[in-house]
Design a protein around this motif. Structure first.
Motif, mmCIF file in Angstrom:
data_model
loop_
_atom_site.group_PDB
_atom_site.id
_atom_site.type_symbol
_atom_site.label_atom_id
_atom_site.label_comp_id
_atom_site.label_asym_id
_atom_site.label_seq_id
_atom_site.Cartn_x
_atom_site.Cartn_y
_atom_site.Cartn_z
ATOM 1 N N THR A 1 10.875 10.000 -5.170
ATOM 2 C CA THR A 1 11.828 8.975 -5.604
ATOM 3 C C THR A 1 12.182 7.994 -4.489
ATOM 4 O O THR A 1 12.236 6.771 -4.729
ATOM 5 C CB THR A 1 13.098 9.638 -6.167
ATOM 6 O OG1 THR A 1 12.739 10.462 -7.279
ATOM 7 C CG2 THR A 1 14.093 8.584 -6.625
ATOM 8 N N PRO A 2 12.437 8.462 -3.253
ATOM 9 C CA PRO A 2 12.749 7.494 -2.181
ATOM 10 C C PRO A 2 11.632 6.487 -1.944
ATOM 11 O O PRO A 2 11.903 5.311 -1.658
ATOM 12 C CB PRO A 2 12.959 8.393 -0.959
ATOM 13 C CG PRO A 2 13.316 9.725 -1.501
ATOM 14 C CD PRO A 2 12.527 9.857 -2.765
ATOM 15 N N PHE A 3 10.393 6.931 -2.088
ATOM 16 C CA PHE A 3 9.264 6.023 -1.865
ATOM 17 C C PHE A 3 9.134 5.034 -3.020
ATOM 18 O O PHE A 3 8.810 3.852 -2.809
ATOM 19 C CB PHE A 3 7.981 6.827 -1.682
ATOM 20 C CG PHE A 3 8.078 7.862 -0.592
ATOM 21 C CD1 PHE A 3 8.161 7.480 0.740
ATOM 22 C CD2 PHE A 3 8.129 9.210 -0.896
ATOM 23 C CE1 PHE A 3 8.268 8.426 1.745
ATOM 24 C CE2 PHE A 3 8.236 10.172 0.092
ATOM 25 C CZ PHE A 3 8.316 9.771 1.420
ATOM 26 N N ALA A 4 9.417 5.490 -4.242
ATOM 27 C CA ALA A 4 9.410 4.583 -5.393
ATOM 28 C C ALA A 4 10.471 3.506 -5.227
ATOM 29 O O ALA A 4 10.251 2.337 -5.570
ATOM 30 C CB ALA A 4 9.641 5.374 -6.680
ATOM 31 N N ALA B 1 3.867 8.080 2.973
ATOM 32 C CA ALA B 1 4.585 9.332 2.755
ATOM 33 C C ALA B 1 3.908 10.452 3.537
ATOM 34 O O ALA B 1 2.673 10.472 3.648
ATOM 35 C CB ALA B 1 4.585 9.685 1.263
ATOM 36 N N PRO B 2 4.684 11.386 4.083
ATOM 37 C CA PRO B 2 4.064 12.538 4.746
ATOM 38 C C PRO B 2 3.140 13.279 3.781
ATOM 39 O O PRO B 2 3.421 13.358 2.579
ATOM 40 C CB PRO B 2 5.260 13.415 5.135
ATOM 41 C CG PRO B 2 6.430 12.480 5.176
ATOM 42 C CD PRO B 2 6.154 11.449 4.115
ATOM 43 N N MET C 1 3.614 12.581 -8.000
ATOM 44 C CA MET C 1 3.738 11.217 -7.488
ATOM 45 C C MET C 1 3.639 10.201 -8.616
ATOM 46 O O MET C 1 4.478 9.304 -8.757
ATOM 47 C CB MET C 1 2.658 10.967 -6.430
ATOM 48 C CG MET C 1 2.679 9.575 -5.813
ATOM 49 S SD MET C 1 1.731 8.333 -6.754
ATOM 50 C CE MET C 1 0.068 8.946 -6.572
ATOM 51 N N TRP C 2 2.628 10.332 -9.497
ATOM 52 C CA TRP C 2 2.442 9.372 -10.585
ATOM 53 C C TRP C 2 3.594 9.443 -11.589
ATOM 54 O O TRP C 2 4.055 8.408 -12.088
ATOM 55 C CB TRP C 2 1.115 9.619 -11.297
ATOM 56 C CG TRP C 2 -0.059 9.117 -10.516
ATOM 57 C CD1 TRP C 2 -1.055 9.854 -9.955
ATOM 58 C CD2 TRP C 2 -0.341 7.756 -10.187
ATOM 59 N NE1 TRP C 2 -1.933 9.036 -9.298
ATOM 60 C CE2 TRP C 2 -1.531 7.745 -9.424
ATOM 61 C CE3 TRP C 2 0.300 6.543 -10.457
ATOM 62 C CZ2 TRP C 2 -2.090 6.580 -8.936
ATOM 63 C CZ3 TRP C 2 -0.275 5.374 -9.975
ATOM 64 C CH2 TRP C 2 -1.451 5.397 -9.229
ATOM 65 N N VAL D 1 0.854 -1.179 0.000
ATOM 66 C CA VAL D 1 0.000 0.000 0.000
ATOM 67 C C VAL D 1 0.893 1.233 0.000
ATOM 68 O O VAL D 1 1.759 1.382 0.862
ATOM 69 C CB VAL D 1 -0.915 0.036 1.239
ATOM 70 C CG1 VAL D 1 -1.782 1.298 1.237
ATOM 71 C CG2 VAL D 1 -1.768 -1.211 1.317
ATOM 72 N N PHE D 2 0.707 2.104 -0.970
ATOM 73 C CA PHE D 2 1.418 3.382 -1.012
ATOM 74 C C PHE D 2 0.394 4.473 -0.789
ATOM 75 O O PHE D 2 -0.548 4.632 -1.575
ATOM 76 C CB PHE D 2 2.118 3.573 -2.356
ATOM 77 C CG PHE D 2 2.909 4.850 -2.463
ATOM 78 C CD1 PHE D 2 3.653 5.329 -1.393
ATOM 79 C CD2 PHE D 2 2.913 5.583 -3.644
ATOM 80 C CE1 PHE D 2 4.383 6.502 -1.492
ATOM 81 C CE2 PHE D 2 3.635 6.751 -3.764
ATOM 82 C CZ PHE D 2 4.373 7.221 -2.672
ATOM 83 N N ALA D 3 0.546 5.210 0.303
ATOM 84 C CA ALA D 3 -0.471 6.185 0.690
ATOM 85 C C ALA D 3 0.150 7.326 1.478
ATOM 86 O O ALA D 3 1.305 7.261 1.902
ATOM 87 C CB ALA D 3 -1.556 5.511 1.530
ATOM 88 N N GLN D 4 -0.633 8.367 1.669
ATOM 89 C CA GLN D 4 -0.237 9.468 2.537
ATOM 90 C C GLN D 4 -0.445 9.082 3.993
ATOM 91 O O GLN D 4 -1.363 8.326 4.329
ATOM 92 C CB GLN D 4 -1.039 10.721 2.196
ATOM 93 C CG GLN D 4 -0.674 11.319 0.849
ATOM 94 C CD GLN D 4 -1.843 12.066 0.226
ATOM 95 O OE1 GLN D 4 -2.952 11.545 0.167
ATOM 96 N NE2 GLN D 4 -1.592 13.278 -0.252
ATOM 97 N N ASP D 5 0.419 9.613 4.840
ATOM 98 C CA ASP D 5 0.323 9.364 6.274
ATOM 99 C C ASP D 5 -0.733 10.307 6.851
ATOM 100 O O ASP D 5 -0.435 11.327 7.460
ATOM 101 C CB ASP D 5 1.682 9.598 6.929
ATOM 102 C CG ASP D 5 1.721 9.089 8.362
ATOM 103 O OD1 ASP D 5 0.693 8.572 8.828
ATOM 104 O OD2 ASP D 5 2.778 9.210 9.004
ATOM 105 N N SER D 6 -1.989 9.956 6.626
ATOM 106 C CA SER D 6 -3.136 10.781 7.020
ATOM 107 C C SER D 6 -4.286 9.849 7.377
ATOM 108 O O SER D 6 -4.185 8.628 7.215
ATOM 109 C CB SER D 6 -3.557 11.686 5.857
ATOM 110 O OG SER D 6 -4.004 10.901 4.758
ATOM 111 N N ALA D 7 -5.384 10.421 7.874
ATOM 112 C CA ALA D 7 -6.543 9.590 8.205
ATOM 113 C C ALA D 7 -7.034 8.832 6.987
ATOM 114 O O ALA D 7 -7.377 7.648 7.060
ATOM 115 C CB ALA D 7 -7.656 10.465 8.779
#
Length: 402
Positions: A222-225, A214-215, A248-249, A183-189
């Motif tokens: 790039t680091p997350f990719a 990711a924040p 991001m995309w 799962v790649f997502a923002q660190d949010s609710a």
């Protein structure tokens, strides 16, 4: 805080149906609106608290357009519940939970008994307890976090929830047993609710699930990719919202992520489609809604009311909220507990098709869709691959918390 007040009405068409408290209510969203008797002429006050500005302002705009169209449809343009005008006060929360809470308290203090809106998940989770404390009906909007479902007896939702997204995503991959899912997502609710849903749905079906979060403020991806590539997933589930989506995309495509695995994500608003670039036709999309997914009376009415006649992702959320407001005020008058009872178990035809408010936890059971993008640039088009029924996408029932 920007406040705009307008007067509209909600009204009558067809005959009032009796509601059996122990059974699931079922009927048309255009039933007779009485609102506590024709002799009552006091306004029905509704507070609409949503994102007019901020990162999700485009979502809020669609919600508002849908809400206006839904009121017109549900009342046949007569603008009353019985003889009662409906006073709608709009407040911009800018996606800020503190502003939303302040607005909710202010509106409740002014006699508002129905609140609707909440474009952002974080906002909805803060407004819901205020509604319960003050015994005010709250109909959350585009906010997708699963935590809204069952949070308390006074809170409902007019949009889909993250679990329904993930069930739709699961339909793309077949047997999940032994698969590796990231799962790649923002660190949010919103992101965390998607993470939890993937763990529950796809992980529960036998896949190994991990996450790269990711924040919400991140602009370099790039680091997350690199983390995603190192994980070598069989499926990448991407949950993203806001203005950083194009970057991001682009990064995921440039770093080879899209070529190395099956990528599933939610189909965002139309304005975002060209920003997928070369990635657009490489992605499998789960969809809450897109123009052309459904053709029914409610959809036609919405298209006729929306500027330009082109529907988008969150138009149904506003339209459905208005249908629920009409139902609640018609059956409940000024009694909020009666409004709650009127909504629990109610089935109705909306923009997406048949919806049902599950009595046990107030989940909104609704159809979901598979889609693919075709074409390039501004000519991208969403094509329906499959419609999943409200039964197929129903989240498991949860215990009501308050």
């Amino acid at each position: 805080m920007t406040v705009r007040t307008t007067r509209r009405a909600l009204v009558a068409a067809a005959s009032l149906m009796a509601v059996a408290l122990a059974a699931a209510a079922c009927g048309s969203p255009q039933e007779t609106a009485t609102g506590g008797g024709d002799s009552n002429t006091t306004p029905v006050k509704v507070g609409l608290v949503y994102s007019q500005s901020g990162a999700l302002a485009s979502y809020g705009k669609q919600y508002k357009e849908g809400f206006e169209a839904g009121l017109k449809y549900a009342t046949k343009g007569t603008n009353k519940i019985g003889n009662r005008p409906v006073e709608v006060t709009e407040v911009d929360d800018a996606g800020d939970p503190a502003k939303a809470v302040s607005a909710a308290k202010d509106l409740i203090g002014k006699g508002v008994k129905i609140l609707a809106g909440s474009t952002a998940s974080g906002v909805a989770l803060q407004v819901a307890p205020i509604a319960a404390q003050n015994k005010t009906l709250f109909i959350s909007g585009p906010a997708a976090t699963d935590a809204v479902t069952g949070v308390n007896k006074y809170t409902f939702r007019s949009g889909r929830q993250s679990y329904q997204d993930v069930v739709t995503a699961k339909s793309f991959i077949g047997d999940a047993t032994g698969k590796k899912v990231v799962v790649f997502a923002q660190d949010s609710a919103f992101g965390k609710s998607n993470e939890a849903a993937v763990q529950a749905v796809i992980g529960g079906a036998g896949a190994t699930v991990s996450s790269v979060l990711a924040p919400a403020s991140a602009t370099e991806f790039t680091p997350f990719a690199s983390q995603i590539n190192s994980a070598k997933p069989d499926l990448l589930f991407v949950a993203w919202a806001g203005t950083t989506a194009p970057a991001m995309w682009q990064t995921l495509d440039q770093q080879g992520v899209l070529a190395s695995t099956t990528v599933v994500t939610g189909l965002d608003i139309r304005a975002s489609w060209p920003t997928f670039g070369a990635a657009g036709t490489k992605i499998s999309f789960l969809s809450h809604f897109f123009d052309g997914a459904v053709d029914n009376d409610a959809t036609k009415a919405l298209k006729a009311a929306v500027p330009g006649g082109v529907l988008d992702l969150f138009h149904p959320d506003g339209f459905t909220a208005a249908q629920m407001v009409v139902r609640a005020a018609t059956e409940g008058g000024d009694d909020v507990d009666k409004m709650v009872t009127a909504l629990e178990g109610w089935s109705f035809d909306g923009v997406k098709g048949k919806n049902t408010v599950r009595a046990a936890d107030h989940a909104l059971l609704q159809p979901m869709f598979q889609a693919k993008l075709t074409g390039t640039g501004d000519q991208l088009k969403a094509d329906l691959q499959k419609a999943l029924t409200s039964d197929e996408t129903a989240p498991p029932a949860v215990a009501m918390k308050g």
